[in-house]
Design an enzyme around this catalytic site. Structure first.
Site, PDB file in Angstrom:
ATOM      1  N   HIS A 154       4.532   4.199  -0.152  1.00 13.52           N
ATOM      2  CA  HIS A 154       4.258   5.429  -0.900  1.00 13.52           C
ATOM      3  C   HIS A 154       2.788   5.493  -1.314  1.00 13.52           C
ATOM      4  O   HIS A 154       2.086   4.488  -1.284  1.00 13.52           O
ATOM      5  CB  HIS A 154       5.130   5.518  -2.159  1.00 13.52           C
ATOM      6  N   LYS A 158       2.228   6.558  -7.252  1.00  7.04           N
ATOM      7  CA  LYS A 158       3.658   6.417  -7.577  1.00  7.04           C
ATOM      8  C   LYS A 158       3.843   5.394  -8.695  1.00  7.04           C
ATOM      9  O   LYS A 158       3.280   4.307  -8.649  1.00  7.04           O
ATOM     10  CB  LYS A 158       4.454   6.025  -6.326  1.00  7.04           C
TER      11      LYS A 158
END
Ligand code: NAD
Length: 266
Positions: A154, A158
């Site tokens: 990600h 995040k």
């Protein structure tokens, strides 16, 4: 059906505003941000680059929900729980994509869902939900002979780790193999940590740049390996999934549902 969005100025917020504006049978009636956010007062349409729509972003969820039938919430677990409390009091439906809930927080969501219909899904994409189904089938066929490892990637902003999707993937495999995910998940290998145990499910995380979200589940056997992968190229499909959940939830009884219910995969 009137829809309000909370977390409106976030990475998902703009995509959700756009998706609701395009959706059949849905009207955007409100958009909410945290008190003190610089975008409070800005028109939601302008924020999503969709032109002026006359829906200013507020910082008061309870007041905004008076004109809404359903809330789309893409925020964080502690915020989502407060939002659920407000919606339960007002009798409004909730679709939440927030991730990072502890088991205790998930139980609390379940309590609110006794009063109102709630869809909670760590990943609203149709593709990822198809993967959950495929994982169940793969685990059933491959059984205990294959080692299972999960890797997710990600973007560098995040906050939770591993992703809610990776955890759900692990849970699906563990449930199918009759293992307790919380007992068998291995989040950390370093130094002389010993051989891999038969039952463990390795959970690895990569963070960097602007990666929207990638997940691979490896089933590793002797002399062969199966990989089930999903790569998200944009956030729009999460937003379209949330819209689909709103359309599905209309007319449903109070209860806690997920995207497998929405897509008829359960
Ligand atoms: P983000 O940080 O860009 O946006 C979150 C927004 O929530 C921010 O604008 C923040 O100001 C706002 N917020 C924080 N506290 C608030 C409060 N008390 N009241 C109102 N607004 C508040 O994050 P993001 O990338 O948009 O992701 C949001 C959540 O959605 C995360 O939990 C993420 O993991 C999850 N997510 C889920 C899916 C899915 O398909 N389920 C997909 C992408 C992201």
């Amino acid at each position: 059906m009137n829809v309000a969005i909370v977390g409106a100025a976030g990475r998902m917020g703009g995509r959700l505003i756009q998706a609701v504006l395009e959706a059949e049978g849905l009207e955007l009636s409100g958009a909410v941000e945290r008190p003190g956010h610089p975008q409070v007062g800005t028109d939601a349409g302008l924020l999503a680059a969709a032109g002026y729509i006359g829906v200013p972003i507020t910082d008061n969820l309870a007041a905004t929900m008076k004109n809404a039938d359903i809330l789309i919430d893409f925020t964080f677990p502690d915020v989502t729980l407060k939002n659920l409390e407000i919606c339960a009091k007002l009798g409004k439906m909730v679709v939440s994509g927030s991730t990072g809930f502890t088991p205790e927080q998930k139980d609390q969501v379940g309590k609110y869902a006794e009063q109102i219909p709630v869809v909670l899904a760590p990943n609203m994409s149709v593709g990822v939900n198809a993967c959950f189904k495929l994982l169940k089938e793969a685990a059933k066929i491959l059984g205990d002979d294959f080692d299972v490892e999960i890797v997710e990637l990600h973007h560098n902003k995040k906050k939770d780790s591993p992703s809610g999707t990776a955890v759900r993937m692990g849970e699906v495999v563990a449930e199918t193999l009759e293992r307790d995910f919380n007992q068998v998940a291995n989040y950390h290998r370093e130094g002389m940590c010993g051989e891999r145990t038969k039952d463990e499910i390795g959970m690895q995380t990569v963070r960097g740049g602007d990666i929207v979200g990638e997940h691979t589940v490896y089933f590793i056997g002797m002399g062969e390996r199966i990989e089930i992968s999903h790569r998200a190229m944009s956030r729009d499909m999460f937003a379209r999934g949330a819209v689909r959940a709103c359309q599905w939830l209309q007319g449903n009884k109070p209860g806690l549902y997920d995207m497998q219910d929405v897509l008829g995969l359960n």
